[in-house]
Design a protein around this motif. Structure first.
Motif, PDB file in Angstrom:
ATOM      1  N   THR A  55       4.794  10.014   7.006  1.00 38.13           N
ATOM      2  CA  THR A  55       5.101   8.971   7.056  1.00 38.13           C
ATOM      3  C   THR A  55       5.504   7.629   7.440  1.00 38.13           C
ATOM      4  O   THR A  55       6.334   6.902   8.393  1.00 38.13           O
ATOM      5  CB  THR A  55       3.799   7.901   6.690  1.00 38.13           C
TER       6      THR A  55
ATOM      7  N   ALA B  96       0.970  -0.873   0.241  1.00 34.83           N
ATOM      8  CA  ALA B  96      -0.296  -0.004   0.175  1.00 34.83           C
ATOM      9  C   ALA B  96       0.726   1.090   0.443  1.00 34.83           C
ATOM     10  O   ALA B  96       1.901   1.548   0.292  1.00 34.83           O
ATOM     11  CB  ALA B  96      -0.705  -0.118   1.302  1.00 34.83           C
ATOM     12  N   ARG B  97       0.230   2.144  -0.474  1.00 33.59           N
ATOM     13  CA  ARG B  97       1.241   3.648  -0.630  1.00 33.59           C
ATOM     14  C   ARG B  97       1.011   4.275   0.305  1.00 33.59           C
ATOM     15  O   ARG B  97      -0.213   4.489   0.641  1.00 33.59           O
ATOM     16  CB  ARG B  97       0.721   3.567  -1.976  1.00 33.59           C
ATOM     17  N   VAL B  98       2.275   5.065   0.539  1.00 34.37           N
ATOM     18  CA  VAL B  98       1.789   5.768   2.040  1.00 34.37           C
ATOM     19  C   VAL B  98       2.750   7.440   1.073  1.00 34.37           C
ATOM     20  O   VAL B  98       3.642   7.366   1.252  1.00 34.37           O
ATOM     21  CB  VAL B  98       2.432   5.912   3.239  1.00 34.37           C
ATOM     22  N   PRO B  99       1.983   8.383   1.860  1.00 31.79           N
ATOM     23  CA  PRO B  99       2.726   9.465   1.652  1.00 31.79           C
ATOM     24  C   PRO B  99       4.134  10.059   1.964  1.00 31.79           C
ATOM     25  O   PRO B  99       4.053   9.346   3.397  1.00 31.79           O
ATOM     26  CB  PRO B  99       1.866  10.353   2.444  1.00 31.79           C
TER      27      PRO B  99
END
Lengths: 138, 138
Positions: free
Chosen positions: A137, A131-134
């Protein structure tokens, strides 16, 4: 005014601690634990009781802690304990079940936090390793 | 009697569907979405409103659906919608954000289900790909 729901506390964090925490499920809900020892991880939903007040529940944006971001993000886009419904969610390792007592590792709840739900962690549905996170984080 | 907590509904499932669902966040909570488009998956907590009654909330053990097990398991050891607090938890893919509207994939909530919280999915904390599960979940 929008709708509301009523939560019943089903247990309490008796002893907090990242390494080992003790979660006591109240005896009247103990039968609901049957079979939980078949799972190595569980999702613990708890009530962030220290933030259950008008001021904290009206917070919509925060500067995330322990991150270098100096911009505000929405509380639905981070894990801020201040949020409209002070629900904490934590994936914890289930070390041992002793009657109505769960001994877990990795729980970030404070002592005396009421427990509102326990769910088994099922990787097929719950694990999204890519899952992609900014950036903030990380 | 044990303690209780009060939930405020922060949105609603306007259109249900595994392929594509539309989750409307109420305008007064919309600022809390800031930055959510940086995440590809979100955790949606919703209120299983059709099970919010005394009978369903007193169910402590069930025979899991869609599984071959013929033994009862505790509701805290499965994802039964009947449970002391009718909270549904779903990891959903965030397809698009249009103002206060979230378009998501993989949401198992029914139409009109109230939304109680949105959290970003952060693999470092939330993804345990090798978590052990019992045979009946497979």
């Amino acid at each position: 005014m929008r709708g509301k729901g009523e939560l019943r506390f089903i247990g309490v964090v008796e002893v907090a601690g990242e390494e080992e925490a003790r979660v006591q499920i109240f005896p009247e809900f103990c039968d609901a634990l049957k079979g939980i020892d078949g799972f190595s991880y569980i999702i613990i939903l708890y009530w962030i009781h220290l933030r259950d007040n008008e001021k904290e529940r009206n917070v919509l944006q925060v500067i995330p802690k322990r991150h270098t971001a100096d911009v505000k993000v929405g509380v639905f886009a981070c894990r801020s304990p201040s949020r409209p419904n002070p629900i904490g969610l934590c994936v914890a390792k289930l070390i041992k079940v002793e009657d109505c007592l769960l001994i877990v590792e990795g729980l970030d709840a404070l002592e005396d936090s009421p427990i509102i739900d326990i769910k088994p962690y099922i990787p097929r549905a719950d694990s999204i390793s890519d899952a992609r996170v900014p950036e903030w984080t990380r």
